[in-house]
Enzyme design. Structure first.
Site, PDB file in Angstrom:
ATOM      1  N   GLU A 155      -3.577 -29.894   0.529  1.00  0.00           N
ATOM      2  CA  GLU A 155      -4.712 -30.798   0.329  1.00  0.00           C
ATOM      3  C   GLU A 155      -5.827 -30.052  -0.396  1.00  0.00           C
ATOM      4  O   GLU A 155      -6.010 -28.851  -0.207  1.00  0.00           O
ATOM      5  CB  GLU A 155      -5.198 -31.291   1.694  1.00  0.00           C
ATOM      6  CG  GLU A 155      -6.319 -32.310   1.632  1.00  0.00           C
ATOM      7  CD  GLU A 155      -6.783 -32.758   3.024  1.00  0.00           C
ATOM      8  OE1 GLU A 155      -7.399 -33.825   3.114  1.00  0.00           O
ATOM      9  OE2 GLU A 155      -6.531 -32.031   4.011  1.00  0.00           O
ATOM     10  N   LYS A 207      -4.906 -40.907   1.131  1.00  0.00           N
ATOM     11  CA  LYS A 207      -5.105 -40.494   2.521  1.00  0.00           C
ATOM     12  C   LYS A 207      -5.746 -41.617   3.333  1.00  0.00           C
ATOM     13  O   LYS A 207      -6.784 -42.165   2.949  1.00  0.00           O
ATOM     14  CB  LYS A 207      -5.974 -39.233   2.556  1.00  0.00           C
ATOM     15  CG  LYS A 207      -6.165 -38.643   3.945  1.00  0.00           C
ATOM     16  CD  LYS A 207      -7.033 -37.397   3.881  1.00  0.00           C
ATOM     17  CE  LYS A 207      -7.208 -36.767   5.264  1.00  0.00           C
ATOM     18  NZ  LYS A 207      -8.089 -35.568   5.202  1.00  0.00           N
ATOM     19  N   CYS A 238      -2.746 -34.186   6.138  1.00  0.00           N
ATOM     20  CA  CYS A 238      -3.603 -33.495   7.091  1.00  0.00           C
ATOM     21  C   CYS A 238      -3.963 -34.309   8.341  1.00  0.00           C
ATOM     22  O   CYS A 238      -3.157 -34.420   9.259  1.00  0.00           O
ATOM     23  CB  CYS A 238      -4.872 -33.015   6.380  1.00  0.00           C
ATOM     24  SG  CYS A 238      -5.772 -31.702   7.264  1.00  0.00           S
TER      25      CYS A 238
END
Length: 273
Positions: free
Chosen positions: A46, A119, A160
């Site tokens: 990321e 995301k 993440c």
């Protein structure tokens, strides 16, 4: 099911800075090394191209979808190295001026775009009193899950903080995902207690491989990330892991292992809710 094969994936572990040029140079060198060691697909962490020095710096580097130097760099590097690239996240214009999406692009070996994932879950937490994050202030959350196939293997994309939300990965199990990908910038404090735990949980509960590349070290914004990029097998075993150094780790994943476990332990057929 017998047509599914193995794939060698490289996890690229970086300590990205606020200088895009330096980050891309570092990433390209690591990708070349990973490919030389046999990687067919590489996973960048990321924020690989820019770790903000100050909140909002990324707004100076927002790209339009299908345009921009970082996207063009990923396309070129994929083609030059004959490798698939899963491109961590970069800031892509959303239509809201100061809230781009954090987008993960996937390119094939010819540099052609396969798919992208925005995301979904924003990192709005206080890790400790003097370490507070509010990602949603300058990032717009995505709302679509994304899968893609390569040589009969189904991959599911995540990033993440998504790892803390098992319902996302349950959707991927329904879609028959074999390998969960999780490029990350997991913090040092939370990584020490939860990184491996979460990766193993997502693997075990979905009978899938997990491949997670992470940022590492202290960045020039003084943020510290955990490293320990890791492969986890569908039985929850750690197949390979890094420490805290910048570098890469390659692993061949044998997809037939999933089918073997499903035959003996068909938990995926026992769900009631």
């Amino acid at each position: 099911m017998s047509d599914k094969r193995s794939i060698t994936i490289g996890l690229i572990q970086m300590s990205s800075s606020s200088c895009v040029e330096d980050n891309l140079k570092q990433a390209e060198a690591l990708i070349k090394d990973s490919v030389a060691d046999g990687a067919e697909m590489v996973i960048l962490p990321e924020t690989f191209a820019l770790m903000e020095k100050y909140n909002g710096q990324k707004l100076d580097f927002v790209e339009q979808h299908l345009e921009g130097p970082i996207q063009h760099w990923m396309q070129r590097v994929a083609k030059d190295n004959n490798v698939m690239i899963v491109g961590g996240t970069i800031a892509i214009a959303s239509g809201l001026e100061k809230r781009p999406v954090a987008r993960c692009y996937v390119y094939d070996k010819q540099g052609d775009l396969i798919t992208f994932y925005d995301k979904i879950h924003m990192f709005d937490v206080a890790v400790k009193e003097d370490e507070v994050y509010s990602e949603s202030d300058n990032t717009l959350a995505g709302d679509d899950i994304k899968t893609f196939e390569y040589n009969g293997i189904t991959f599911g994309l995540s990033v993440c903080y998504d790892l803390r939300f098992p319902e996302l990965y349950r959707e991927y199990q329904k879609l028959g995902v074999d390998v969960i990908l999780a490029p990350s910038a997991f913090t040092l404090k939370t990584g020490e207690v939860h990184w491996q735990l979460l990766l193993q949980a997502r693997a075990v509960e979905n009978l899938a491989f997990v491949a997670a590349s992470n940022q590492t070290g202290e960045h020039d914004n003084k943020r510290k990330t955990y490293g320990h990029s890791m492969f986890v097998g569908p039985w929850g075993d750690v197949l390979g892991a890094m420490g805290s150094d910048v570098g890469f780790i390659n692993r061949q994943l044998n997809i037939a292992q999933i089918e073997s476990i499903q035959k003996r332990f068909p938990v995926h057929t026992h769900r009631k809710l």
